[in-house]
Design an enzyme around this catalytic site. Structure first.
Site, PDB file in Angstrom:
ATOM      1  N   TRP A 153       0.810  -1.224   0.000  1.00 13.47           N
ATOM      2  CA  TRP A 153       0.000   0.000   0.000  1.00 13.47           C
ATOM      3  C   TRP A 153       0.842   1.272   0.000  1.00 13.47           C
ATOM      4  CZ3 TRP A 153      -4.593  -0.821   3.995  1.00 13.47           C
ATOM      5  CH2 TRP A 153      -5.506  -1.725   3.452  1.00 13.47           C
ATOM      6  N   HIS A 207      12.643  -2.760  -0.926  1.00 13.41           N
ATOM      7  CA  HIS A 207      11.826  -2.295  -2.057  1.00 13.41           C
ATOM      8  C   HIS A 207      12.607  -1.226  -2.818  1.00 13.41           C
ATOM      9  CE1 HIS A 207       8.681  -0.260  -4.297  1.00 13.41           C
ATOM     10  NE2 HIS A 207       8.015  -1.395  -4.218  1.00 13.41           N
ATOM     11  N   GLU A 259      11.191  -7.309  -8.887  1.00 16.48           N
ATOM     12  CA  GLU A 259      10.411  -6.180  -9.401  1.00 16.48           C
ATOM     13  C   GLU A 259      11.297  -5.297 -10.273  1.00 16.48           C
ATOM     14  OE1 GLU A 259       6.896  -5.106  -6.691  1.00 16.48           O
ATOM     15  OE2 GLU A 259       8.664  -4.326  -5.711  1.00 16.48           O
ATOM     16  N   GLY A 277      -0.231  -0.396  -7.013  1.00 14.02           N
ATOM     17  CA  GLY A 277      -1.445   0.353  -7.361  1.00 14.02           C
ATOM     18  C   GLY A 277      -2.733  -0.455  -7.361  1.00 14.02           C
TER      19      GLY A 277
END
Ligand code: PGA
Length: 264
Positions: free
Chosen positions: A10, A104, A182, A246
């Protein structure tokens, strides 16, 4: 077969009130979807929403009979102390967290986190009995320069080599460490990696993990995962779930992605 994980990142969105409203809608919509009972659904709210998310998930587990989890998006590497502005994974554990996100690309780029510091974070999470999702990924420049494999290898080795050197941590990590691949250029851009790119890169990641004796770790894909590409992406070998930004902010679209994972 490895248990699938569908994780919602989130980021710095939602107030505690909005988080509560999200799970009310989630509970209403749940029965419309066919979610695999074995899939682990994990939420990474902002730390300020943690208490609200924990409470909502306690009711959701009870009401919907599915195992839902949550974790912090980041943690410092100490339980407490003079570290103004930081959060402790140990405290999150007391609050009901079972997961921790580390490395991240937004943490790497904006807050310059890398190398040994990320190892310390992964170690800290594992020592505190959390499931750790460790993120890796190359930039567009690195991909276009043909450096993807070497970048990922470095990112994995700087954390997993010291982990592997510690017998006790190595044992814990076998069960509690997940990798999230990612590509930085696919995060929040709407540009999803192609099936061929994901297939090739996940195989590379698995090969690097195997050399380090971590081949049992799950490998998630993240970067513009949406309900319309989730089914195709989950069918790629060695994709053990998703880390979704998202599209996880709206219950319906995240539920569609969770359902797609069950179809694999
Ligand atoms: P995205 O974000 O799904 O919005 O691309 C993914 C992430 O940042 O983990």
């Amino acid at each position: 077969m490895k248990t699938k994980i569908i994780a919602a990142n989130w980021k710095m969105y939602k107030t505690p009130h909005e988080a509560r409203a999200y799970f009310e809608e989630w509970a209403l919509l749940w029965k419309k979807f066919n979610i695999s009972p074995s899939a682990e659904i994990v939420f990474f709210p902002s730390a300020l929403c943690a208490e609200s998310v924990d409470r909502s998930l306690v009711s959701a587990r009870h009401e919907l009979g599915h195992r839902f989890f949550w974790g912090l998006q980041n943690s410092y590497v100490k339980a407490q102390g003079a570290f103004t502005g930081e959060n402790s994974a140990l405290v999150s554990r007391y609050m009901g967290a079972e997961y921790l996100l580390v490395g991240h690309s937004e943490r790497r780029q904006l807050f310059k986190e890398q190398g040994n510091f990320l190892y310390e974070k992964v170690k800290y999470g594992l020592e505190n009995e959390l499931q750790v999702v460790f993120c890796i990924g190359e930039s567009l420049e690195e991909r276009e320069g043909g450096e993807t494999l070497s970048v990922l290898k470095k990112q994995i080795e700087e954390v997993l080599t010291p982990l592997g050197a510690n017998q006790e941590l190595f044992k814990i990590a076998q069960k509690a460490l997940t990798i999230a691949y990612e590509p930085v250029w696919a995060i929040g851009t709407g540009k999803v990696a192609t099936v061929a790119q994901v297939r090739e890169t996940h195989q590379w990641v698995l090969d690097i993990l195997s050399v380090l004796h971590f081949s049992g770790c799950r490998i998630l894909y993240g970067g513009s995962v949406k309900s319309d590409n989730a089914r195709e992406l989950i069918s790629i070998p060695n994709v053990d779930g998703f880390l979704v930004g998202g599209a996880s902010l709206v219950p319906e679209s995240f539920l569609q992605i969770c359902e797609a994972v069950g179809y694999e």
